[in-house]
Design an enzyme around this catalytic site. Structure first.
Site, mmCIF file in Angstrom:
data_model
loop_
_atom_site.group_PDB
_atom_site.id
_atom_site.type_symbol
_atom_site.label_atom_id
_atom_site.label_comp_id
_atom_site.label_asym_id
_atom_site.label_seq_id
_atom_site.Cartn_x
_atom_site.Cartn_y
_atom_site.Cartn_z
ATOM 1 N N PRO A 235 32.152 -36.426 -4.202
ATOM 2 C CA PRO A 235 33.105 -37.101 -3.314
ATOM 3 C C PRO A 235 32.360 -37.769 -2.162
ATOM 4 C CG PRO A 235 33.182 -34.726 -2.985
ATOM 5 C CD PRO A 235 32.266 -34.955 -4.130
ATOM 6 N N ASP B 145 27.515 -36.587 0.295
ATOM 7 C CA ASP B 145 28.315 -35.799 -0.641
ATOM 8 C C ASP B 145 29.122 -34.790 0.163
ATOM 9 O OD1 ASP B 145 29.338 -34.095 -2.561
ATOM 10 O OD2 ASP B 145 27.487 -33.972 -3.731
ATOM 11 N N HIS B 146 30.431 -34.995 0.199
ATOM 12 C CA HIS B 146 31.288 -34.158 1.046
ATOM 13 C C HIS B 146 31.440 -32.728 0.516
ATOM 14 C CE1 HIS B 146 33.517 -33.708 4.567
ATOM 15 N NE2 HIS B 146 34.498 -34.594 4.394
ATOM 16 N N ARG B 147 30.936 -32.458 -0.672
ATOM 17 C CA ARG B 147 30.980 -31.079 -1.164
ATOM 18 C C ARG B 147 30.061 -30.182 -0.356
ATOM 19 N NH1 ARG B 147 29.384 -31.730 -7.340
ATOM 20 N NH2 ARG B 147 27.808 -33.011 -6.288
ATOM 21 N N VAL C 135 28.065 -31.605 2.495
ATOM 22 C CA VAL C 135 27.823 -32.161 3.829
ATOM 23 C C VAL C 135 29.162 -32.381 4.514
ATOM 24 C CG1 VAL C 135 26.817 -34.056 5.154
ATOM 25 C CG2 VAL C 135 25.701 -33.284 3.049
#
Length: 487
Positions: A280, A457-459, A461
């Site tokens: 994401p 990467d919002h997973r 970060v």
């Protein structure tokens, strides 16, 4: 008196990178009848990662080249055979060289397994991991896995209302159902080329020729049906079937040019799709006054402090700023391990630099860039760029990256929303540097300004971490003296 016995040894397409499945032969440096020696380069191949020269691992005389230049060949497939000298034996009646070669070629026994030895790019896959498939004579591309069949719409649903033909016509779906899985449709080479040029999957074409052979007329009829279906009103009912969502099939018209998807372009497409639909993405932006950085770059060039032959550019300072930010926030230099369900924080920073080359976009990286001095980083950056422009980047240079910079500013672009390099947590885009009105010391004056964009990467970060990293890079470029105090 003794005579020399010659036997054939085969050289297979090696895996010149980690996990590659195929490579395109760009050019041959030898021809049948040429003498080759151990370690001599016989051809150049292009993989999804780099162009590599292949050395032969034994001495002998070239017997046969199994594929022409331009062919795409599976790893583990024999590409060249060489007649090598065997042990001396008892004297025998002299025979022409051609007879010796024909006897060797007709021998039913398989050639001796080549001894594995180290060469520049390794000697192919491990024993037993690949089998040679039958050679095709109608195409220059060899592929181990058949392409997936294009979604098929029953002919009845795509042909406009008209009087029924005198003879019944089978639907494409019924033909597909009758064909055994994986069976190759029957068609002559010119018909196959026509289908390829039109973007038609022959497995979706209804054959009308004798014994189920597909004719040119069949291909043209199928192309017309597809064009009619695409031009039909969106509200037209389409019969529901077991197939998935329809994929648009381009119809080639005069003036169109088709470019094969292979090599770097194919690898880039696969990587970008995998990244975009796996991680994401979040992208943040910031404008920064880099006037002081540009002055610092000019001083470094004029003083020669880093060395007279060292290339110095704004990208060098951007790279140093990002490495400093990563040192302050090491969690950004991480990787998501889906199998182990862990976040892996990398011990060293392998800094990737996106480079546009004649072969396409590649991302080589500087190993342990975080441990280099400014001079060392400048030297490594210059070597990386030169090697990429020459098309000599090795597969190893493009593996193991942990964070990337893409400099879109060289194209006059302000910024973008970069897609992550697969396996990495962040990528920094640097826009062009422009003279802009800027509030400086309470006055509006012209300053040199650029826009930075950080995708992450919002997973793994969070917004806070991504924002801190981007803010640090901006602060360092605004006042490059901070590279000393923060570093």
């Amino acid at each position: 008196m003794t005579t020399e016995v010659r036997s054939l040894r085969e050289f297979k397409m090696p895996d010149v990178g980690e996990g590659l499945t195929e490579a395109e032969i760009l050019s041959w440096y030898v021809k049948p009848g040429d003498t080759v020696t151990d370690g001599q380069v016989v051809c150049e191949v292009e993989t999804a990662k780099a162009a590599v020269e292949l050395p032969i691992p034994f001495n002998g005389v070239v017997e046969q080249l199994f594929f022409p230049a331009g062919a795409t060949v599976d790893v583990g497939t024999v590409i060249i055979s060489v007649a090598v000298a065997g042990e001396a034996g008892a004297a025998a009646p002299a025979a022409p060289a051609a007879a010796v070669a024909s006897v060797a070629a007709a021998a039913p026994a398989e050639p001796a397994e080549p001894e594995r030895r180290e060469v520049l790019v390794g000697y192919g896959p491990r024993t037993g991991t690949a089998q040679r498939r039958a050679r095709r004579t109608t195409t220059t591309t060899v592929t181990a896995t058949p392409a997936p069949a294009a979604p098929v719409v029953p002919a009845a649903s795509v042909v406009p209302a008209a009087p029924a033909p005198a003879a019944p016509v089978a639907t494409a779906s019924s033909v597909l159902a009758e064909q055994p899985a994986g069976e190759r449709p029957l068609a002559k080479p010119p018909v196959r080329k026509l289908a390829k040029d039109l973007g038609i999957d022959l497995r979706a074409v209804v054959p009308t020729g004798r014994d189920g052979v597909i004719t040119r007329e069949d291909v043209h009829a199928h192309a017309s049906a597809l064009a009619t279906a695409q031009a039909a009103p969106a509200a037209a009912p389409v019969e529901a079937g077991p197939v998935g969502a329809a994929v648009p099939v381009p119809v080639t018209v005069t003036g169109d040019v088709r470019v094969p998807i292979k090599g770097v372009r194919k690898a880039t497409a696969q990587a970008m799709v995998a990244s975009a639909f796996t991680a994401p993405h979040v992208t943040e932006f910031v404008q920064v006054d880099v006037t002081r950085t540009m002055k610092f770059v000019r001083r470094l060039k004029e003083s020669g402090e880093l060395g007279r032959d060292v290339r110095i550019s704004p990208l060098l300072l951007v790279a140093k700023a990002l490495l400093t930010a990563v040192k302050r926030h090491p969690e950004i230099n991480a990787q998501w391990d889906e199998v182990a369900q862990e976040i892996v924080i990398k011990g060293q920073v392998n800094l990737g630099i996106a480079a546009a080359t004649p072969r396409g976009l590649i991302v080589p990286n500087i190993k342990d860039a975080g441990g280099k001095t400014l001079t060392g980083l400048a030297v490594s950056l210059g070597e990386l760029i030169d090697t990429a422009r020459q098309g000599k980047t090795s597969p190893g240079d493009m593996q193991g990256g942990t964070i990337t910079i893409t400099n879109v500013g060289v194209f006059g672009v302000d910024t973008g929303t970069p897609i992550l390099n697969p396996g990495e947590a962040a990528i920094l885009a640097v826009g062009t540097i422009r003279d802009m009105p800027w509030v400086h010391k309470g006055k509006v004056v012209p300053r040199q300004v650029t826009t930075l964009a950080l995708s992450f990467d919002h997973r793994l970060v969070d917004g806070e971490l991504g924002s801190k990293v981007l803010a640090d890079v901006a602060a360092l470029l605004e006042r490059p003296k901070r590279l000393i105090t923060w570093g």
